[in-house]
Design a protein around this motif. Structure first.
Motif, PDB file in Angstrom:
ATOM      1  N   LYS A  69       0.986  -1.345   0.127  1.00  0.00           N
ATOM      2  CA  LYS A  69      -0.128   0.078   0.011  1.00  0.00           C
ATOM      3  C   LYS A  69       0.918   1.108   0.099  1.00  0.00           C
ATOM      4  CE  LYS A  69      -1.829   1.341   3.612  1.00  0.00           C
ATOM      5  NZ  LYS A  69      -2.622   1.583   4.993  1.00  0.00           N
ATOM      6  N   ASP A  82       2.567   1.704  -3.455  1.00  0.00           N
ATOM      7  CA  ASP A  82       1.797   2.413  -4.284  1.00  0.00           C
ATOM      8  C   ASP A  82       1.507   3.827  -4.147  1.00  0.00           C
ATOM      9  OD1 ASP A  82       1.289  -0.207  -5.429  1.00  0.00           O
ATOM     10  OD2 ASP A  82      -0.701  -0.389  -4.466  1.00  0.00           O
ATOM     11  N   LYS A  83       1.330   4.269  -3.057  1.00  0.00           N
ATOM     12  CA  LYS A  83       1.315   5.669  -2.572  1.00  0.00           C
ATOM     13  C   LYS A  83       2.554   6.254  -2.742  1.00  0.00           C
ATOM     14  CE  LYS A  83      -0.943   6.048   1.598  1.00  0.00           C
ATOM     15  NZ  LYS A  83      -1.187   6.372   2.979  1.00  0.00           N
TER      16      LYS A  83
END
Length: 197
Positions: free
Chosen positions: A54, A57-58
């Motif tokens: 996560k 991806d950010k």
């Protein structure tokens, strides 16, 4: 001597799930774990991988948007250095949640230690400080798989390998990464680390 209907060895994803379901169904359950509660599922592998993915991806999205503004790179570097503590915080929160869910059942018990069979209905569980004999009707082994093991090759003791127990905790951040072997786990590793620059 401890007694139960279901003895579950391994407190990873499957062990936690079975403990919750069987204790809610009214069965006496004892969950045994040699390492930390949650096994590699919560502490080193599956759950940390999801959190790191996560963040990757950010980070990749931010890098794409801000690539033309070098003055923002310091903020991105700071964010990247905070990822390790974010992973640890999220893992701790998840472990506490799972423990709280299990501890609500009066017919559930967690025993930390190394398990070894004594007979078909008796297991010995030894920790550094305690020894338990556990009598059970059914024993479920939920010790998981061993993907991404650290290679045992001579002459490579100074090489910083990423493997199952450290790859997704972001504590060892390589400046260069070579991946040996192609499987689902190594492809995920490549995707996550490329997203982190």
């Amino acid at each position: 001597m401890l007694m139960c209907k279901f003895l579950i060895v391994g407190s990873g994803q499957t062990g936690i799930y079975l403990s919750q379901k069987l204790s809610k169904a009214g069965h006496k359950v004892i969950l045994v774990e040699e390492g930390e509660f949650g096994g590699s599922f919560l502490n080193t592998y599956t759950y940390p991988k999801a959190i790191l993915s996560k963040h990757s991806d950010k980070f990749a999205s931010s890098l794409q948007v801000l690539k033309d503004f070098p003055e923002t790179f310091e903020n991105l570097t700071e964010y990247r250095s905070n990822i390790k503590s974010e992973i640890r915080k999220e893992v701790k929160k998840k472990i506490n949640k799972e423990l709280n869910n299990l501890e609500k059942a009066s017919n559930y018990q967690f025993v930390k230690g190394k398990a070894s069979f004594v007979s078909q209905s008796l297991m010995e569980v030894n920790s550094e400080t305690e020894r338990h004999l556990v009598s059970y009707e059914h024993c479920l082994l939920t010790t998981g798989k061993n993907a991404m093991l650290r290679p045992k090759l001579k002459g490579l003791s100074s090489v910083g390998f990423l493997y199952k127990h450290n790859a997704f905790l972001f504590s060892n951040v390589p400046t260069n990464l070579a991946i040996i072997g192609l499987n689902k786990e190594t492809l995920e590793l490549a995707s996550i680390y490329s997203g982190l620059g």
